[in-house]
Design a protein around this motif. Sequence first.
Motif, PDB file in Angstrom:
ATOM      1  N   PRO A 281       0.736  -1.045   0.158  1.00 16.73           N
ATOM      2  CA  PRO A 281      -0.047  -0.028   0.004  1.00 16.73           C
ATOM      3  C   PRO A 281       0.748   1.333  -0.035  1.00 16.73           C
ATOM      4  O   PRO A 281       2.078   1.171   0.092  1.00 16.73           O
ATOM      5  CB  PRO A 281      -0.814  -0.265   1.357  1.00 16.73           C
ATOM      6  CG  PRO A 281       0.074  -0.852   2.259  1.00 16.73           C
ATOM      7  CD  PRO A 281       0.777  -1.805   1.410  1.00 16.73           C
ATOM      8  N   ARG A 282       0.187   2.376  -0.105  1.00 18.36           N
ATOM      9  CA  ARG A 282       1.103   3.633  -0.112  1.00 18.36           C
ATOM     10  C   ARG A 282       0.128   4.604   0.879  1.00 18.36           C
ATOM     11  O   ARG A 282      -0.990   4.866   1.019  1.00 18.36           O
ATOM     12  CB  ARG A 282       0.724   4.266  -1.560  1.00 18.36           C
ATOM     13  CG  ARG A 282       1.514   5.708  -1.603  1.00 18.36           C
ATOM     14  CD  ARG A 282       0.836   6.435  -3.046  1.00 18.36           C
ATOM     15  NE  ARG A 282       1.387   5.496  -4.225  1.00 18.36           N
ATOM     16  CZ  ARG A 282       1.195   6.010  -5.191  1.00 18.36           C
ATOM     17  NH1 ARG A 282       0.533   7.031  -5.558  1.00 18.36           N
ATOM     18  NH2 ARG A 282       1.639   4.989  -6.347  1.00 18.36           N
ATOM     19  N   MET A 283       0.921   5.171   1.915  1.00 20.00           N
ATOM     20  CA  MET A 283       0.393   5.959   3.064  1.00 20.00           C
ATOM     21  C   MET A 283       1.278   7.229   3.176  1.00 20.00           C
ATOM     22  O   MET A 283       2.493   7.470   2.677  1.00 20.00           O
ATOM     23  CB  MET A 283       0.541   5.243   4.257  1.00 20.00           C
ATOM     24  CG  MET A 283      -0.243   4.084   4.391  1.00 20.00           C
ATOM     25  SD  MET A 283      -0.495   3.386   6.239  1.00 20.00           S
ATOM     26  CE  MET A 283       1.497   2.794   6.355  1.00 20.00           C
ATOM     27  N   THR A 284       0.690   8.150   3.511  1.00 14.86           N
ATOM     28  CA  THR A 284       1.393   9.423   4.021  1.00 14.86           C
ATOM     29  C   THR A 284       0.925   9.725   5.517  1.00 14.86           C
ATOM     30  O   THR A 284      -0.157   9.929   5.835  1.00 14.86           O
ATOM     31  CB  THR A 284       0.723  10.716   3.124  1.00 14.86           C
ATOM     32  OG1 THR A 284       1.005  10.437   1.808  1.00 14.86           O
ATOM     33  CG2 THR A 284       1.421  12.025   3.344  1.00 14.86           C
ATOM     34  N   LEU A 285       2.089   9.743   6.189  1.00 15.76           N
ATOM     35  CA  LEU A 285       1.922   9.768   7.693  1.00 15.76           C
ATOM     36  C   LEU A 285       2.680  10.745   8.347  1.00 15.76           C
ATOM     37  O   LEU A 285       3.355  11.640   7.580  1.00 15.76           O
ATOM     38  CB  LEU A 285       2.849   8.486   8.274  1.00 15.76           C
ATOM     39  CG  LEU A 285       2.570   7.092   7.617  1.00 15.76           C
ATOM     40  CD1 LEU A 285       3.407   6.083   8.332  1.00 15.76           C
ATOM     41  CD2 LEU A 285       1.030   6.725   7.976  1.00 15.76           C
ATOM     42  N   GLU A 286       1.666  11.277   9.337  1.00 11.09           N
ATOM     43  CA  GLU A 286       2.120  12.544  10.067  1.00 11.09           C
ATOM     44  C   GLU A 286       2.165  12.341  11.483  1.00 11.09           C
ATOM     45  O   GLU A 286       1.497  11.837  12.045  1.00 11.09           O
ATOM     46  CB  GLU A 286       1.230  13.452   9.865  1.00 11.09           C
ATOM     47  CG  GLU A 286       1.421  15.000  10.639  1.00 11.09           C
ATOM     48  CD  GLU A 286       0.417  15.916  10.647  1.00 11.09           C
ATOM     49  OE1 GLU A 286      -0.958  15.553  10.250  1.00 11.09           O
ATOM     50  OE2 GLU A 286       0.535  17.109  11.011  1.00 11.09           O
ATOM     51  N   LEU A 287       3.492  12.586  12.079  1.00  9.79           N
ATOM     52  CA  LEU A 287       3.630  12.086  13.359  1.00  9.79           C
ATOM     53  C   LEU A 287       2.833  13.197  14.326  1.00  9.79           C
ATOM     54  O   LEU A 287       3.004  14.444  14.374  1.00  9.79           O
ATOM     55  CB  LEU A 287       5.245  12.422  13.832  1.00  9.79           C
ATOM     56  CG  LEU A 287       5.574  12.246  15.291  1.00  9.79           C
ATOM     57  CD1 LEU A 287       5.330  10.646  15.894  1.00  9.79           C
ATOM     58  CD2 LEU A 287       7.058  12.346  15.720  1.00  9.79           C
ATOM     59  N   VAL A 288       2.190  12.532  15.343  1.00 12.51           N
ATOM     60  CA  VAL A 288       1.425  13.417  16.094  1.00 12.51           C
ATOM     61  C   VAL A 288       2.220  13.563  17.591  1.00 12.51           C
ATOM     62  O   VAL A 288       2.159  14.738  18.045  1.00 12.51           O
ATOM     63  CB  VAL A 288       0.002  12.793  16.221  1.00 12.51           C
ATOM     64  CG1 VAL A 288      -0.761  13.608  17.504  1.00 12.51           C
ATOM     65  CG2 VAL A 288      -0.807  12.682  15.114  1.00 12.51           C
ATOM     66  N   LYS A 289       2.402  12.323  18.285  1.00 11.01           N
ATOM     67  CA  LYS A 289       3.160  12.464  19.478  1.00 11.01           C
ATOM     68  C   LYS A 289       3.910  11.195  19.598  1.00 11.01           C
ATOM     69  O   LYS A 289       3.530  10.020  19.019  1.00 11.01           O
ATOM     70  CB  LYS A 289       2.084  12.768  20.621  1.00 11.01           C
ATOM     71  CG  LYS A 289       1.141  11.469  21.074  1.00 11.01           C
ATOM     72  CD  LYS A 289       0.256  11.855  22.113  1.00 11.01           C
ATOM     73  CE  LYS A 289      -0.704  11.046  22.126  1.00 11.01           C
ATOM     74  NZ  LYS A 289      -1.663  11.101  23.436  1.00 11.01           N
ATOM     75  N   ILE A 290       4.933  11.318  20.703  1.00 12.52           N
ATOM     76  CA  ILE A 290       5.651  10.055  21.196  1.00 12.52           C
ATOM     77  C   ILE A 290       5.457   9.978  22.623  1.00 12.52           C
ATOM     78  O   ILE A 290       5.711  10.868  23.374  1.00 12.52           O
ATOM     79  CB  ILE A 290       7.149  10.365  20.884  1.00 12.52           C
ATOM     80  CG1 ILE A 290       7.182  10.453  19.200  1.00 12.52           C
ATOM     81  CG2 ILE A 290       8.020   9.100  21.089  1.00 12.52           C
ATOM     82  CD1 ILE A 290       8.671  10.775  18.759  1.00 12.52           C
TER      83      ILE A 290
END
Length: 370
Positions: A281-290
Motif C-alpha cells: 500500500p501507499r501511505m502519507t504519515l504525520e507524526l502526532v506524538k511520542i
Amino acid sequence: MGRKQRGRAARNARRKLPPNFESDEVKRAPHVLVFKRGPTVGNNVKELIKDMRRVMEPFTAPNLKVSRKNSLKDFIAISSHFHVTHLMTFSKTQLSTYMRLIRIPRGPTLNFRIRRFTHGRDIVSALRRPQTFPKQFEHAPLLVMNGFQDESIHIKLIATMFQNMFPSINVATVDLSTIKRCVLLSLDPVNGFIEFRHYNIKIVPSSISRAAKKLLQGKVPDLSRFNDISDFMYREGHASESEDESTGNQDENEVILSQQLRSRGNLKSNQSAIRLTEIGPRMTLELVKIEEGLCDGEVLYHTYISKTPEEIAELRKRNTEKKRLKDQRIREQEENIKHKQENKKQTQKSSSKQNDEETDEEESSDYADE
C-alpha cells in the motif's frame, strides 16, 4: 506390521514438529502484530490492515483474529512466547485514521495520523505489468530510508523504531536472491510528512541484447520472417520499445552482481539492471506524538502542543500521584480478595465440622434406640 495411518491421523502426524523447530535466526528476527483498535474502523481500514500484514510477512500473523474483548495486555502477555517485538494498531475517529507503533515490552509508543492512503489492489490494478507472486513474501523486505539525517530526538526515535521492525542484514553474507521487496520511507523536511511505499524488486540482465533476453526468459520467438536464427539475433528480434523493460537512465540503475542469482541471465560479475514495481500500500504519515512506555507514559514529543518546564513538572507530579493511587487500590483489592478467601475457608471448615457433629449425634441416637 502396524496399521497405516490415514485421513486425519496422517495429517496430524505430518503436522507434528519438534519442540524447537524454529531456528535462531527466526527467533532473533523482529515480529510485528498488525490489528485494529476500537469498535468500528470501516472496510477501508480493514483492507489497509491486510495490506500491512502482507508488507510485514513472513514475521507476522496474517490471519490474526481480534475481538472486542481483547486488550493490549492480552497481546503483551503472549508477546514473549511468540517472539513479538512490535505492535502496529490502526484506529479511526471522526477526524482521521491513526496508526500506532508500540515497542514491546517497555515502549516507546509512536502515534501517526494517516493523512491519505491507497490500497495495494488499487495500485496493482493501475499498473500495466504488475509484479506480484507468492514467493516474494517468503522473505522480509529491505528497508530504505531517506531524509532522516536530522539530529532531532523525534526523528531519531522514528528512524530507530522503523529500523527495529525489520530484520537487519549482513552486506557481506546476504543472499541477493532473498531480497524480493523493499519498503521506502521518505521524510519531507518541509512539512514533516513521511511517505510510505512498498516495491517489488526485479533484477534483469542488461549486458545482453533484447533478443537474447527473450530466449533466456523462455519465450519462443516468431522466426517465420527470418531465414536463420542469426538474423533474429542480429536484428534483436524486431523488439519494440514497449517490450523493453528498461526505463529511465540505465547508468543509474545498473550494477555489477557480486554473486549469481537464481533468475536466468543474472550471472556473477555481469551487469544487471534493477527494476522497482510498486505493489502497495501507499501511505502519507504525520507524526502526532511520542509517548514513553506502552500508551500510558509521559509525552516525550507532541507536534501541536508545547508545554513550559513548569507545566511538565506539574504533569509529572500528577502522573506520579495517579500511579501511586492506582498501586494503592491494587494492593487494597488484593488484600480484600485474600481476606474473602480466608473467610470462605473458615466458613467451609466450620460448616464441615458442624455437619460432622450432627452426624455423630444422629448415630448415637440411633444406637440408643436400638
